[in-house]
Every structure is written in structure tokens, then in C-alpha cells.
Scaffold this motif. Structure first.
Motif, short mmCIF file in Angstrom:
data_model
loop_
_atom_site.label_atom_id
_atom_site.label_comp_id
_atom_site.label_asym_id
_atom_site.label_seq_id
_atom_site.Cartn_x
_atom_site.Cartn_y
_atom_site.Cartn_z
N ASP A 28 0.85 -1.19 0.00
CA ASP A 28 0.00 0.00 0.00
C ASP A 28 0.89 1.24 0.00
O ASP A 28 1.71 1.43 0.89
CB ASP A 28 -0.88 -0.03 1.26
N TYR A 29 0.72 2.08 -1.04
CA TYR A 29 1.49 3.31 -1.13
C TYR A 29 0.55 4.49 -0.88
O TYR A 29 -0.48 4.63 -1.56
CB TYR A 29 2.13 3.44 -2.51
N ASN A 30 0.88 5.34 0.09
CA ASN A 30 -0.01 6.44 0.46
C ASN A 30 0.40 7.78 -0.16
O ASN A 30 -0.15 8.83 0.20
CB ASN A 30 -0.09 6.58 1.98
N GLY A 31 1.36 7.74 -1.07
CA GLY A 31 1.86 8.97 -1.67
C GLY A 31 3.19 9.41 -1.10
O GLY A 31 3.87 10.27 -1.67
N GLU A 32 3.56 8.79 0.04
CA GLU A 32 4.84 9.12 0.67
C GLU A 32 5.63 7.87 1.06
O GLU A 32 6.84 7.82 0.87
CB GLU A 32 4.62 10.00 1.91
N ARG A 63 3.75 0.64 2.61
CA ARG A 63 3.52 -0.28 3.72
C ARG A 63 3.21 -1.64 3.13
O ARG A 63 2.36 -1.77 2.25
CB ARG A 63 2.36 0.18 4.61
N VAL A 64 3.89 -2.66 3.61
CA VAL A 64 3.66 -4.02 3.13
C VAL A 64 3.24 -4.88 4.30
O VAL A 64 3.78 -4.78 5.40
CB VAL A 64 4.92 -4.58 2.43
N GLY A 65 2.22 -5.70 4.07
CA GLY A 65 1.72 -6.56 5.13
C GLY A 65 1.35 -7.93 4.61
O GLY A 65 0.98 -8.08 3.44
N PHE A 76 8.45 1.32 4.32
CA PHE A 76 9.67 1.70 3.61
C PHE A 76 9.43 3.00 2.85
O PHE A 76 8.31 3.31 2.48
CB PHE A 76 10.09 0.60 2.64
N LYS A 77 10.52 3.70 2.58
CA LYS A 77 10.42 4.97 1.89
C LYS A 77 10.47 4.84 0.37
O LYS A 77 9.88 5.64 -0.35
CB LYS A 77 11.55 5.90 2.34
N VAL A 102 12.56 -3.71 -5.09
CA VAL A 102 12.85 -3.95 -3.68
C VAL A 102 12.50 -2.71 -2.87
O VAL A 102 12.84 -1.58 -3.26
CB VAL A 102 14.35 -4.28 -3.49
N LEU A 103 11.84 -2.90 -1.74
CA LEU A 103 11.53 -1.81 -0.84
C LEU A 103 12.69 -1.58 0.12
O LEU A 103 13.18 -2.53 0.75
CB LEU A 103 10.26 -2.12 -0.03
N VAL A 104 13.14 -0.34 0.22
CA VAL A 104 14.26 0.03 1.09
C VAL A 104 13.98 1.40 1.71
O VAL A 104 13.04 2.09 1.32
CB VAL A 104 15.60 0.08 0.31
N ASN A 105 14.84 1.78 2.64
CA ASN A 105 14.71 3.10 3.27
C ASN A 105 15.82 4.07 2.87
O ASN A 105 15.85 5.20 3.33
CB ASN A 105 14.70 2.96 4.80
N ASP A 106 16.72 3.61 2.01
CA ASP A 106 17.82 4.45 1.53
C ASP A 106 17.93 4.26 0.03
O ASP A 106 18.24 3.16 -0.44
CB ASP A 106 19.12 4.03 2.23
N ASP A 107 17.68 5.31 -0.73
CA ASP A 107 17.67 5.17 -2.19
C ASP A 107 19.08 5.16 -2.79
O ASP A 107 19.23 5.11 -4.01
CB ASP A 107 16.83 6.26 -2.85
#
Length: 202
Positions: A116-120, A123-125, A137-138, A161-166
Motif C-alpha cells: 500500500d502506497y499512500n503517496g509518501e 507499507r507491506v503486510g 519503507f520509503k 525492492v523496498l528500502v529506506n535508503d535510495d
């Protein structure tokens, strides 16, 4: 044989990744429908419902839906998608008999992820039994490359891949996974992969 071993390792790795996720108690309203799907859906149901399907680490269904999700999220438009990760064991004769007996009841494995992407943020569940595992993740990163090992079953790959550092690379992530130093680990979730296999492996 190598492809089957990859599938087994990928399934185990997927489970290990859950240990780094947040754990919530059962059935928040927004996740109830995902819980129903996780409890009742078969692989065929998932394909019929239009989910993106990954079988033994490679996409087999829903490529267009995935690309639409990527396009929307790249424009910061809220969107969501479901991705199935399905793992099998294949031919029993490819395994040591004792080892096969020890793992056969765990397969096939199927995990249904909702991204789920909220525009920012993303979230993965996914549900495991009665527990919902979620993480945020960002960035959704696209990694492309050629196989760097002669024993690999594929020649090239595209991974999301979802990560927090691009700034991290796929090699950085893999280094963190294999390193004995805890501080080298980089939180991530591989969601989608499209592999080009060597002749005779698929």
C-alpha cells in the motif's frame, strides 16, 4: 536442481525477513480482507483475481498490473497491489531422501502480500496464521543486472525492492545478508523479480 534449491532458499529467506517486521495482533479492520485471502485462496484463485504472482522467485502472472503500480507510485499517486509469493519443491528425486522427508510437509508455501502506497511511504503486510506482519519503507527501487556467478540458473534479472535508503545497491543488500556483522544488514523487502533463465532451466 539448482533452481529448486534456489526456491527453497528463497522461501526460507522470505520467512526470515518477517522477523524484522512489526507484529500486530489479529484482524485490524483494514486488513480483514487480506486475512480472508491468506486463509482461503489457492494459487489459481490469486491468478484469477488478478494478483501479481511470483512462482519460485520469478514472476508468472500480473506483469501489467505491477507496471501500473510502479507507474502510479513513481508519480506519488496513492495505490495498492497484492503480490503472491509461491514456492514449491519440485521433483523429490532431486533431494537427499532424508532431507526431503524433513521439509516436504512445509511445501508448497504461499504468502500473499499487500503493498500500500499512500503517496509518501510504502507499507507491506501479510498474514502468517493469526498474526499480521507489517513494515514500512520509503522507496521502491528497481535493480537490474547480469548474473555474476557461473553456477546461477539465470543470466539477468530485474528486481523491485523496498528500502529506506535510495542510495543502496542490490550488491549492498546482498552483502548485508551474507555478512557476519549485524550492522551490515540493510532492511529491505524484495517484492517482484523478473528473471531470464539459462536454456534448460525453465
Amino acid at each position: 536442481m539448482k533452481k529448486i534449491l534456489y526456491a527453497c532458499c528463497a522461501a526460507v529467506f522470505f520467512i526470515l525477513m518477517l522477523s524484522g517486521c512489526d507484529k500486530a495482533e489479529p484482524l485490524p479492520d483494514e486488513w480483514k480482507e487480506l486475512k480472508y485471502a491468506a486463509d482461503t485462496f489457492t494459487l489459481e484463485d490469486a491468478k484469477r483475481e488478478g494478483y501479481v504472482v511470483m512462482e519460485d522467485g520469478d514472476v508468472t502472472c500480473g506483469q501489467e498490473a505491477w507496471q501500473n503500480f510502479v507507474d502510479l507510485s513513481s508519480k506519488k499517486i496513492p495505490c495498492k497491489i497484492r503480490v503472491v509469493h509461491y514456492y514449491t519443491l519440485g521433483d523429490p528425486s532431486d533431494y537427499d531422501p532424508e532431507y526431503y522427508e524433513s521439509i516436504k510437509d512445509d511445501y508448497p508455501m504461499m504468502f500473499i502480500l499487500e503493498v500500500d502506497y499512500n503517496g509518501e511511504t510504502f507499507r507491506v503486510g501479510n498474514y502468517e496464521g493469526e498474526k499480521l506482519y507489517t513494515s514500512e519503507f520509503k522507496y521502491l527501487m528497481k535493480y537490474e543486472g547480469e548474473s555474476e556467478t557461473p553456477t546461477s540458473t539465470f543470466t539477468s534479472y530485474v528486481r523491485y525492492v523496498l528500502v529506506n535508503d535510495d542510495k543502496v545497491t542490490w550488491n549492498d543488500i546482498m552483502h548485508g545478508v551474507t555478512s557476519s556483522k549485524l550492522e551490515d544488514y540493510i532492511p529491505f523487502r524484495e517484492i517482484y523479480a523478473d528473471l531470464v533463465y539459462k536454456e534448460g532451466y525453465k
